[in-house]
Every structure is written in C-alpha cells, then in structure tokens.
Motif scaffolding. Structure first.
Motif, short mmCIF file in Angstrom:
data_model
loop_
_atom_site.label_atom_id
_atom_site.label_comp_id
_atom_site.label_asym_id
_atom_site.label_seq_id
_atom_site.Cartn_x
_atom_site.Cartn_y
_atom_site.Cartn_z
N THR A 69 0.81 -1.21 0.00
CA THR A 69 0.00 0.00 0.00
C THR A 69 0.85 1.26 0.00
O THR A 69 0.36 2.34 -0.32
N SER A 70 2.10 1.14 0.38
CA SER A 70 3.02 2.27 0.36
C SER A 70 4.45 1.75 0.27
O SER A 70 4.82 0.83 0.98
N ASN A 71 5.23 2.36 -0.64
CA ASN A 71 6.64 1.96 -0.75
C ASN A 71 7.56 2.99 -0.11
O ASN A 71 8.77 3.01 -0.35
N VAL A 72 6.98 3.84 0.73
CA VAL A 72 7.77 4.83 1.45
C VAL A 72 8.25 4.20 2.76
O VAL A 72 7.44 3.74 3.56
N PRO A 73 9.55 4.16 3.00
CA PRO A 73 10.06 3.55 4.24
C PRO A 73 9.44 4.19 5.48
O PRO A 73 9.20 5.40 5.52
N VAL A 74 9.17 3.37 6.48
CA VAL A 74 8.57 3.86 7.71
C VAL A 74 9.28 3.23 8.89
O VAL A 74 9.61 2.05 8.87
N THR A 75 9.55 4.03 9.92
CA THR A 75 10.24 3.55 11.11
C THR A 75 9.28 3.53 12.29
O THR A 75 8.65 4.54 12.61
N VAL A 76 9.13 2.37 12.92
CA VAL A 76 8.24 2.19 14.07
C VAL A 76 9.01 1.49 15.17
O VAL A 76 9.59 0.42 14.95
N ASN A 77 9.04 2.12 16.35
CA ASN A 77 9.75 1.55 17.51
C ASN A 77 11.19 1.17 17.18
O ASN A 77 11.69 0.12 17.58
N GLY A 78 11.83 2.04 16.41
CA GLY A 78 13.24 1.84 16.09
C GLY A 78 13.52 0.89 14.95
O GLY A 78 14.68 0.69 14.58
N VAL A 79 12.48 0.31 14.35
CA VAL A 79 12.66 -0.62 13.23
C VAL A 79 12.15 0.05 11.95
O VAL A 79 11.04 0.58 11.92
N THR A 80 12.97 0.01 10.91
CA THR A 80 12.60 0.62 9.64
C THR A 80 12.12 -0.45 8.67
O THR A 80 12.79 -1.46 8.45
N TYR A 81 10.96 -0.20 8.09
CA TYR A 81 10.36 -1.11 7.10
C TYR A 81 10.40 -0.45 5.73
O TYR A 81 10.44 0.78 5.62
N ASP A 82 10.36 -1.27 4.69
CA ASP A 82 10.44 -0.74 3.32
C ASP A 82 9.14 -0.10 2.86
O ASP A 82 9.11 0.51 1.78
N GLY A 83 8.10 -0.23 3.64
CA GLY A 83 6.81 0.34 3.30
C GLY A 83 5.72 -0.33 4.10
O GLY A 83 5.98 -0.98 5.12
N LYS A 84 4.48 -0.17 3.63
CA LYS A 84 3.33 -0.77 4.30
C LYS A 84 2.60 -1.69 3.33
O LYS A 84 2.65 -1.52 2.12
N ALA A 85 1.90 -2.68 3.88
CA ALA A 85 1.17 -3.63 3.05
C ALA A 85 -0.09 -4.08 3.77
O ALA A 85 -0.29 -3.80 4.96
N LYS A 86 -0.94 -4.80 3.03
CA LYS A 86 -2.17 -5.34 3.61
C LYS A 86 -2.35 -6.78 3.16
O LYS A 86 -1.86 -7.21 2.12
N TYR A 87 -3.06 -7.55 4.00
CA TYR A 87 -3.46 -8.89 3.61
C TYR A 87 -4.68 -8.76 2.69
O TYR A 87 -5.60 -8.00 2.99
N VAL A 88 -4.68 -9.50 1.58
CA VAL A 88 -5.77 -9.37 0.62
C VAL A 88 -6.40 -10.72 0.30
O VAL A 88 -5.80 -11.79 0.50
N TYR A 89 -7.60 -10.65 -0.22
CA TYR A 89 -8.39 -11.82 -0.55
C TYR A 89 -7.83 -12.57 -1.76
O TYR A 89 -7.35 -11.97 -2.72
N HIS A 90 -7.92 -13.89 -1.71
CA HIS A 90 -7.70 -14.75 -2.87
C HIS A 90 -8.65 -15.93 -2.71
O HIS A 90 -8.86 -16.41 -1.59
N PRO A 91 -9.26 -16.41 -3.82
CA PRO A 91 -10.22 -17.52 -3.70
C PRO A 91 -9.69 -18.74 -2.97
O PRO A 91 -10.47 -19.54 -2.44
#
Length: 505
Positions: A130-152
């Motif tokens: 959902t976002s490829n902008v790096p984000v830092t939370v509680n001292g940990v940096t992630y490459d972005g944000k994502a969501k779990y999505v539906y698949h049949p």
C-alpha cells in the motif's frame, strides 16, 4: 523492464511473478511465450499493448491494479478465454465489462506477493503493498506498508487459524523487502467457513479492517485493537458462531463503512467502551435486522468497563440496562441525603435500567468487564444520582449539582463551569437540602471514627445522647454508624456498647 521486446518469442514456459517495484512493461515484453502463470504487480505504471499476446498456455494472469480495467487497446491474441484473470477486489465488474479483459475468466484475488513466495493456490497469505515509502516504528525501519488481501484459495484451504504478523517479507525472485502490515483487505476471509480463529495480537499497527473481511467465517470471538480507525461494511456479518466482538477504545478517530455485525450467534453482543456507547448507538439504531436475528442490532450493542488507573470507585452511567451481578462489579445508588450529617447514603443494586446514575467499585485495574443486559428491564430505583449517559452535563448549572471525587471519595460542589463527560454521574439535591453545603461524604467510603455518631470527630457522651435520640426517633443518623455492636440492628445494646467504648478510653 523498458526494453520493448525483452523476452520476445522466447517460449518461456515457467510461472513468473514480476517483483513489486517494476514500473514499465515494454510493448512486446513477453510476446509469444508459454507462461502458465504471470503476475503484474501494483507498482506497474506502463503496460505495453502486446506485452502478453500469444501466450497460448496462460492459465493464470494476476493484474494488481484497477486502472488497467479501462483500457481496451491490449492485444490478447491467443490468450485462452479459460485463463483466470485475478484483479483487486472491488473492480471485478469493471474488468468484466471491458470488451478485451471480459473475454477472460475474471475474478477477485490480485496480490503483489505471497507468504514465502508460496504457490498462490496453496496459501492464505496474499499481500499487496500500500506504500513503498520507508517507515520507522519503535526503532525498526520497514520498506513500506502492506495489507493482507483476498484470494479464492482461502475459501478452499481447510485451516482454522489466520495469524496476522506485524511485518511480512517479500521474497519474490530472491527479494528481501519487509513491509509493515497495517490492513485486512476487503473480503479477506470471506467464505472461509473453516476459519474460526483470527489472531491479531502481533499486528501492533493494524489500522483498517476491510469490507466483508470476515463475513461467513466461523470465528467465535474477535477483539478489534485500539489502533484500528476503520471497520468495513459487513466485516463481521453472517458469522453464525460469533458470540463476542469487543471494540477496544480507539487511540484516534474511528469510522465504519456501515453495518458491520448481524446474523451472528443467538447470544452475540458487540462491546464498546461505556463512554463511547452513545456514538456507536447513533449508527446502530438505523441498522437492518436480518431475518435470522431475534433482536434488533441495537439490542446487541453493549458496553465494556475498564479502568486503567488506581481509582477504587467512580461515578458511572451507561445508556443501556445492566446486570451488575453478571458483570462482577458492585453498583450503588444514593437513596437519601442527611443534611445534618452532610452525608449521602447508598444502596447496592443488582440490575439497573438505562442511564441510571451509579457509584461503582470492586474492579481490578486493567481488567475488562463486559456489561450485559438483564433478562428483564429493572424498575427505576430511588436515586439522587443523575447520569450523563448521552452527553456532556455542565454540573455547575445544575440546581444543585455535586461531582464525585474518585480520589477523595466524596461529592463536591463546583464553583465554576464544569462539564461532566459522557458516561459518568453527579449528585443532585434540592436547594433546601443542599443549603450551603460544599462537600458531602458517602456512607460506604467515609472514614468515620467508630462510635462518632454525631460526626464531630471525637467519641464522647454527646454520641451517647445522639444514639439515644436515634433510637427514640428524634434524630436521624446512619444505621451503619449507630450499629456499634455490629449485630445488624440499632437498639439499646448499641448504647451499652458505646458506653463501654467510652469508659475504656
């Protein structure tokens, strides 16, 4: 992949998941190949007209983007009409209505990557960035944000649990980017009847639960974390085993897309923090009663009570009836006030109607108490407490209003404007009773000296006189103060006990 003919006429037969981050797919990039599976990630911004033409063995095509549904100039020559085209939930009809894409077997289920690069049809965990902008939370940096999505696949995989993680790693084609998981996508587990346990305790940053997310599952209990700011329409509808849905008090503003519960277990209830009940009630009052339900949705909305500080007792009010015995808490009304003593007298109640003003104690710090309704609506008790169950009350403007101090456990009269928040209670006395009194003790929590019947701070012969007058009926003092020997009645034996107490001093 800017080269227009990068894999032109190569007859590549393997499955290919293009990595998230790819932006350009040239005009003839995969022209005349033999792919059985091809994934186009949501990062793609340029899609060549002949990029996938003449892939006559294509069985699965994943296009994770809604914008491509509008274009009609792609060449799908030799792509079998039996090919499954997976697109994002919410835009299936747009693809079906497209004269080109509509020739394929269009269905919801697009994604950017799967758990550990697993086969798309053998895993419940499909993710979209959902976002490829790096984000830092509680001292940990992630490459972005994502969501779990539906698949049949989720509807056919026989697994009882779905365990969300704080982060998921995209290892597609050897990648290693880690994304913070912040959402449950629309229709995430819809139709997965075997799913009866959804764990979100590791998802410290969950903010969104999509429309239809858990519809039709077999979950029995779900707690929405305080981080969630949106609950989707029908998210928990038609979960026939769901008995308990607890919405923890949000840390910010929370909204919902519409009715999110209904057609649940016969004893189902949704619990919200008691101070937020009026806000939810405004929406739930207008919700639909499904044919399988025996109660209206509003009758399934209850409150929970939780104290995070060290208060021993608070004033309380909630806009629905409560069974206090079932809650495991002690609730008291104020049934009388003695002006001479400047003391309010309480009475324990086991059940109360909506909006009753109460004093409540008996809780454990941090514990959540679910407040259920009694089987029948109780009658209105004799009570000098008034509830602010439906909104703010300026107690200073009430004639005559007193606020309860949870730290000092007495009532006090405000000397300037004072708004009492929703969900609490205040004491209201007539002007003749109130007089000039500014503070009022409460019999249940007052620190009265044993034997100090007249309340002057010492135990002496004046207390004997006061006690005798109480017995004769010429004075009014609390039974709890006058029952010196503790046998439950006030009589001459209490006078004897008081005299002996004075003589022993």
């Amino acid at each position: 992949m800017k080269e227009p003919c990068a894999f032109y006429d190569c007859r590549i037969a393997n499955a290919l998941d293009l990595p998230y981050g790819l932006k350009y797919l040239g005009s003839y990039a995969f022209y005349n190949n033999s792919f059985k599976h091809l994934l186009i990630p949501s990062s793609l911004t340029s899609f060549g007209v002949y990029a996938i033409a003449k892939n006559n063995h294509l069985e699965e095509l994943v296009i994770n983007g809604s914008y491509w549904s509008k274009a009609t100039n792609w060449d799908l020559t030799n792509v079998p009409s039996s090919c499954k085209l997976y697109v994002p939930t919410g835009c299936v009809q747009q693809y079906k209505s497209n004269p080109q894409w509509g020739k394929l077997n269009v269905m919801a289920g697009a994604y950017d990557f799967t758990f550990n690069n697993g086969n798309m049809n053998n895993t419940r965990y499909h993710m979209t960035v959902t976002s490829n902008v790096p984000v830092t939370v509680n001292g940990v940096t992630y490459d972005g944000k994502a969501k779990y999505v539906y698949h049949p696949a989720v509807a056919t995989i026989q697994a009882s649990a779905f365990i969300g993680s704080n982060a998921e790693k995209n290892v597609t084609n050897g990648g290693s980017k880690s994304y913070l998981m912040t959402e449950f996508g629309d229709s995430l587990l819809a139709g997965a009847a075997s799913a009866n346990d959804v764990k979100v305790s590791d998802m410290k940053n969950l903010v969104r639960i999509g429309d239809y997310a858990f519809m039709g599952t077999s979950i029995t209990q779900f707690t929405v974390p305080s981080t969630v700011t949106y609950i989707g329409r029908y998210a928990f509808v038609n979960c026939p085993w769901l008995k308990e849905l607890v919405l923890m008090q949000q840390s910010g503003t929370r909204s919902w897309g519409g009715q999110f519960f209904g057609a649940n277990a016969s004893d189902f209830h949704c619990y919200v923090k008691w101070t937020s009940y009026p806000d939810y009630k405004k929406s739930v009052d207008n919700w639909t009663k499904f044919s399988v339900d025996t109660n209206n949705p509003i009758d399934r909305l209850n409150s929970y009570f939780q104290m995070d500080d060290d208060a021993i007792v608070i004033s309380f009010s909630v806009a629905h009836p409560v069974d206090w015995n079932a809650a495991g808490l002690n609730a008291y009304t104020v049934y009388s006030y003695q002006k001479a003593e400047q003391k309010a007298y309480t009475q324990k109640v086991t059940a109360t109607p909506a909006s009753t003003g109460l004093l409540v104690d008996g809780f454990t710090k941090g514990k959540t108490y679910l407040l259920n309704r009694p089987s029948t609506t109780p009658s209105e008790p004799t009570n000098l407490l008034k509830g602010s169950a439906d909104g703010l009350v300026n107690v200073y403007n009430v004639n005559v209003g007193y606020l309860f101090s949870k730290s000092n456990k007495y009532f006090w009269k405000p000397t300037s404007s004072y708004n009492l928040n929703t969900g609490y209670a205040y004491l209201q006395l007539s002007s003749s009773l109130a007089g000039t009194t500014t503070t009022i003790e409460v019999d249940r929590w007052s620190q009265a000296l044993k034997g100090d019947v007249d309340g002057n701070g010492v135990v002496n012969v004046s207390d004997v006189t006061a006690l005798v007058n109480k017995i004769l009926g010429t004075a009014s003092y609390s039974d709890s103060v006058c029952d010196i020997d503790g046998n439950g009645v006030v009589n001459v034996s209490d006078v004897t006990a008081l005299v002996n107490m004075i003589l022993a001093q």
